[in-house]
Design a protein around this motif. Structure first.
Motif, PDB file in Angstrom:
ATOM      1  N   ILE A  24       6.521  11.643   9.512  1.00 55.20           N
ATOM      2  CA  ILE A  24       7.790  11.919   8.828  1.00 55.20           C
ATOM      3  C   ILE A  24       7.512  12.445   7.418  1.00 55.20           C
ATOM      4  CG2 ILE A  24       9.918  10.907   7.888  1.00 55.20           C
ATOM      5  CD1 ILE A  24       9.772   8.840  10.166  1.00 55.20           C
ATOM      6  N   VAL A  25       8.183  13.539   7.097  1.00 55.80           N
ATOM      7  CA  VAL A  25       8.124  14.105   5.752  1.00 55.80           C
ATOM      8  C   VAL A  25       9.533  14.055   5.172  1.00 55.80           C
ATOM      9  CG1 VAL A  25       7.772  16.235   4.408  1.00 55.80           C
ATOM     10  CG2 VAL A  25       6.189  15.650   6.274  1.00 55.80           C
ATOM     11  N   GLY A  78       4.417   6.206   3.154  1.00 57.63           N
ATOM     12  CA  GLY A  78       3.099   6.785   2.921  1.00 57.63           C
ATOM     13  C   GLY A  78       2.954   7.113   1.454  1.00 57.63           C
ATOM     14  N   ARG A  79       2.711   8.360   1.189  1.00 62.39           N
ATOM     15  CA  ARG A  79       2.520   8.680  -0.222  1.00 62.39           C
ATOM     16  C   ARG A  79       3.465   9.778  -0.696  1.00 62.39           C
ATOM     17  NH1 ARG A  79      -1.508  13.035  -0.765  1.00 62.39           N
ATOM     18  NH2 ARG A  79      -2.372  13.474   1.295  1.00 62.39           N
ATOM     19  N   MET A  96      12.689   7.865   1.668  1.00 59.11           N
ATOM     20  CA  MET A  96      11.404   8.050   0.996  1.00 59.11           C
ATOM     21  C   MET A  96      10.443   6.902   1.318  1.00 59.11           C
ATOM     22  SD  MET A  96      11.884  10.921  -0.447  1.00 59.11           S
ATOM     23  CE  MET A  96      11.306  11.541  -2.026  1.00 59.11           C
ATOM     24  N   ALA A  97      11.013   5.709   1.544  1.00 60.55           N
ATOM     25  CA  ALA A  97      10.173   4.545   1.836  1.00 60.55           C
ATOM     26  C   ALA A  97       9.672   4.550   3.275  1.00 60.55           C
ATOM     27  CB  ALA A  97      10.962   3.269   1.566  1.00 60.55           C
ATOM     28  N   LYS A  98      10.223   5.426   4.135  1.00 62.19           N
ATOM     29  CA  LYS A  98       9.811   5.484   5.539  1.00 62.19           C
ATOM     30  C   LYS A  98       8.915   6.689   5.805  1.00 62.19           C
ATOM     31  CE  LYS A  98      12.600   2.100   6.651  1.00 62.19           C
ATOM     32  NZ  LYS A  98      12.048   0.788   6.995  1.00 62.19           N
ATOM     33  N   ALA A  99       8.864   7.586   4.827  1.00 62.56           N
ATOM     34  CA  ALA A  99       8.163   8.855   5.066  1.00 62.56           C
ATOM     35  C   ALA A  99       6.656   8.700   4.886  1.00 62.56           C
ATOM     36  CB  ALA A  99       8.700   9.917   4.109  1.00 62.56           C
ATOM     37  N   ASP A 100       5.905   9.389   5.730  1.00 60.09           N
ATOM     38  CA  ASP A 100       4.452   9.416   5.569  1.00 60.09           C
ATOM     39  C   ASP A 100       4.095  10.258   4.352  1.00 60.09           C
ATOM     40  OD1 ASP A 100       3.579   8.022   8.117  1.00 60.09           O
ATOM     41  OD2 ASP A 100       4.931   9.572   8.873  1.00 60.09           O
ATOM     42  N   TYR A 101       4.871  11.324   4.154  1.00 59.52           N
ATOM     43  CA  TYR A 101       4.664  12.185   2.991  1.00 59.52           C
ATOM     44  C   TYR A 101       6.018  12.482   2.383  1.00 59.52           C
ATOM     45  CZ  TYR A 101       0.225  12.970   5.381  1.00 59.52           C
ATOM     46  OH  TYR A 101      -0.966  12.790   6.014  1.00 59.52           O
ATOM     47  N   ALA A 102       6.086  12.332   1.073  1.00 53.60           N
ATOM     48  CA  ALA A 102       7.359  12.591   0.414  1.00 53.60           C
ATOM     49  C   ALA A 102       7.142  13.529  -0.763  1.00 53.60           C
ATOM     50  CB  ALA A 102       7.969  11.275  -0.061  1.00 53.60           C
TER      51      ALA A 102
END
Lengths: 258, 321
Positions: free
Chosen positions: B282-283, A232-233, B294-300
């Motif tokens: 996923i955060v 995501g972002r 980090m590449a799988k997270a919706d928010y990082a």
């Protein structure tokens, strides 16, 4: 004490798994195969029990000829002998695997059977417990500690939100959960000795069974890889405070999970 | 044989587990497809009064096996009673929650009845009378669609994967005459943390990984408490002895599907990703922007978790009021 360990050879957990061209199996080329991690706990615990009580540790595995490698590793850790049940061309479901194991166990002495609580390839949570039922003996699952005294085994097991202590008379089957022990490595002398330890291969017919007894009731129709998660972002911000506030806001207003 | 679905209810500390309602809801759809009804069975001691709750999720009939001999939830005793109920009720499908108890019971039952078992499924359906289940394999790296043949077939449903929805059922209670006999296994002690939500059933999970650097998880625990969630750990954190093995998420731990998964200082090894990638949101909070998670997270958030977590916890408390 006659201890039998049920062991399966599986792809190492760090493996990337890809679906083969037939759509119902995985690409095995280049995969590293190891002892199922929970079965490794089972081997270790069996050795610990033998060291305390005396006796023999026998490893039994259902698998292709290649699975002998995993049994040899168990022998190198210190087990005494191995039995490989090679099902040949039979496509086995969990229950049929349990039937093969139970048939082999009926023909060998066993005071205690130690298994992993699941194999990390099929993840069906079936074989160990089903073997106990087929043999008509008690089973204790998710074991993180065991003590044997007076012909009984007492185990601490993990359950949702805590632990339970369960006791059963021997012969019994216990299934290992992480936390039970730290498996030893095979030593170099252990590896050398393992080469000379007995490892017998049995075919289905040797167990008094045939293909008609082992028609699978569960069949794989298709395998697929789960949808890849897109990233995501990255939350931008000038300060930790700004980033944290922006994340909390996004979770509340956008993702609506809080 | 009927085309009915028999849902095996499970209680924890005198209340039904959420997965029981999820299984009933999945069972209703399955019953619709097969042209049968959803029934339920409750086993235990002192469970009769609560049985009627299952009617709210569509149970047409509720078999109640209420006996002091079933207080322990020993698999052997439950297997015997369940086999009796199945013999009388003749369901086409037996559904259980894939809990510690449910998985053990399903496996014993499959051997006793010589019945197909698909364990820890994320979906189950019936088409043209054929029951098909979807189950993760290889720790979640692969999804298998499997067909089950024979009657009955047994399916255990992974918690948190079905939506529990109410629909009134007739809920006719039928008491079962319990014949347990001698049971070899005995539960001698139990230690349960009454307030603790198990990872597999939690709506929110906050996990601390190697980046925690020490056994002090207070920052993670505080965020989990603010979110009403459970605390998880990566394999390396468990290997370090910072957290118990029962907290481990991943291929050699628990596979989880919460609404919100917050990974703090977790790099995202393939075994870990497989175990949590079915989470809805996923955060990731990590110092390393290149960490696989980090590449799988919706928010990082790229940053030091010890700086981020207290501020994030405070922000969440503000929103939650």
């Amino acid at each position: 004490m006659e201890i039998v360990v049920l062991l399966k050879q599986v792809p190492a957990t760090e493996s990337m798994i890809a679906v083969a061209g037939d759509g119902v199996s995985i690409k095995s080329d280049g995969l590293k195969y190891v002892i199922n991690p929970y079965d490794e706990l089972a081997v270790e615990e069996a050795l610990v029990i033998r060291e305390a009580q005396g006796g023999t540790v026998t490893i039994v595995s259902v698998g292709p000829a290649k699975a002998a490698e995993a049994i040899r590793t168990g022998l190198a850790m210190g087990a005494d002998k191995g039995v490989l049940i090679d099902p040949g061309d039979l496509a086995l479901d969990g229950l049929n695997t349990a039937k093969l194991l139970a048939a082999a166990l009926k023909a060998m002495p066993h005071d205690l059977i130690v298994a992993g609580h699941r194999a990390v390839d099929d993840d069906n949570f079936q074989v160990a417990t089903a073997v106990a039922e087929l043999l008509g003996i008690p089973n204790i699952s998710m074991v993180v500690k065991q003590t044997i005294a007076g012909g009984k085994i007492r185990c601490v097991c993990t359950v949702e939100g805590g632990t339970r202590e369960v006791e059963a008379p021997l012969p019994a089957l216990i299934a290992a959960q992480r936390g039970l022990n730290n498996p030893r490595y095979a030593s170099l002398p252990g590896i050398m000795k393992a080469k000379k330890k007995p490892l017998e291969t049995k075919k289905v017919a040797d167990l008094g069974l045939n293909a008609a007894d082992l028609q699978p009731k569960v069949r794989i129709k298709a395998l697929k890889t789960p949808a890849e998660r897109k990233g995501g972002r990255v939350i931008a911000g000038d300060s930790v405070q700004a980033k944290a506030a922006a994340l909390a806001k996004a979770l509340h207003e956008e993702a609506k999970v809080i | 044989m009927t085309q009915n679905i028999l849902v095996v209810a499970e209680q924890a500390q005198s209340a039904f587990r959420k997965v029981t309602f999820e299984a009933l809801s999945a069972g209703r759809q399955l019953a619709g497809a097969l042209g049968g009804a959803v029934e339920a069975v409750v086993m235990g001691s002192g469970v009769e009064a609560s049985a009627a709750q299952l009617a709210a999720y569509g149970a047409a009939k509720i078999y109640v096996a209420d006996d002091g001999a079933l207080a322990d939830a020993a698999t052997e005793a439950y297997t015997r009673v369940l086999a009796q109920v199945i013999e009388a009720a003749k369901p086409a499908v037996v559904l259980l929650g894939a809990t510690t108890q449910g998985k053990d019971l399903a496996a014993r039952l499959s051997a006793r009845l010589d019945a197909a078992l698909a364990g820890d499924c994320v979906a189950v359906k019936a088409e043209g009378g054929q029951v098909t289940a979807t189950r993760p394999m290889y720790g979640g790296k692969i999804l298998a669609e499997v067909t089950l043949s024979g009657s009955p077939v047994i399916v255990s449903i992974r918690p948190n994967t079905q939506t529990a929805s109410q629909a009134a059922g007739a809920g006719a209670v039928e008491k079962v005459a319990v014949q347990v006999g001698d049971v070899a296994t005995k539960v001698v002690a139990q230690q349960l943390d009454a307030g603790k939500v198990d990872l597999t059933e939690a709506d929110v999970i906050v996990t601390g990984g190697r980046g925690m650097g020490c056994p002090d998880y207070s920052a993670v625990e505080a965020l989990a408490a603010a979110l009403g969630g459970a605390v998880g750990a990566s394999r390396s954190a468990v290997d370090e002895g910072w957290r118990p093995a029962s907290d481990q998420v991943g291929q050699t731990g628990k596979t989880v599907s919460p609404n919100l998964y917050v990974a703090c200082g977790v790099s995202g090894a393939i075994q870990h990703l497989a175990g949590m990638s079915s989470s809805k949101v996923i955060v990731a909070i990590n110092k390393d922007p290149e960490a696989p998670i980090m590449a799988k997270a919706d928010y990082a958030i790229v940053g030091d978790l010890f700086e981020v977590l207290p501020v994030l916890t405070a922000e969440i408390k503000k929103i939650k009021g």
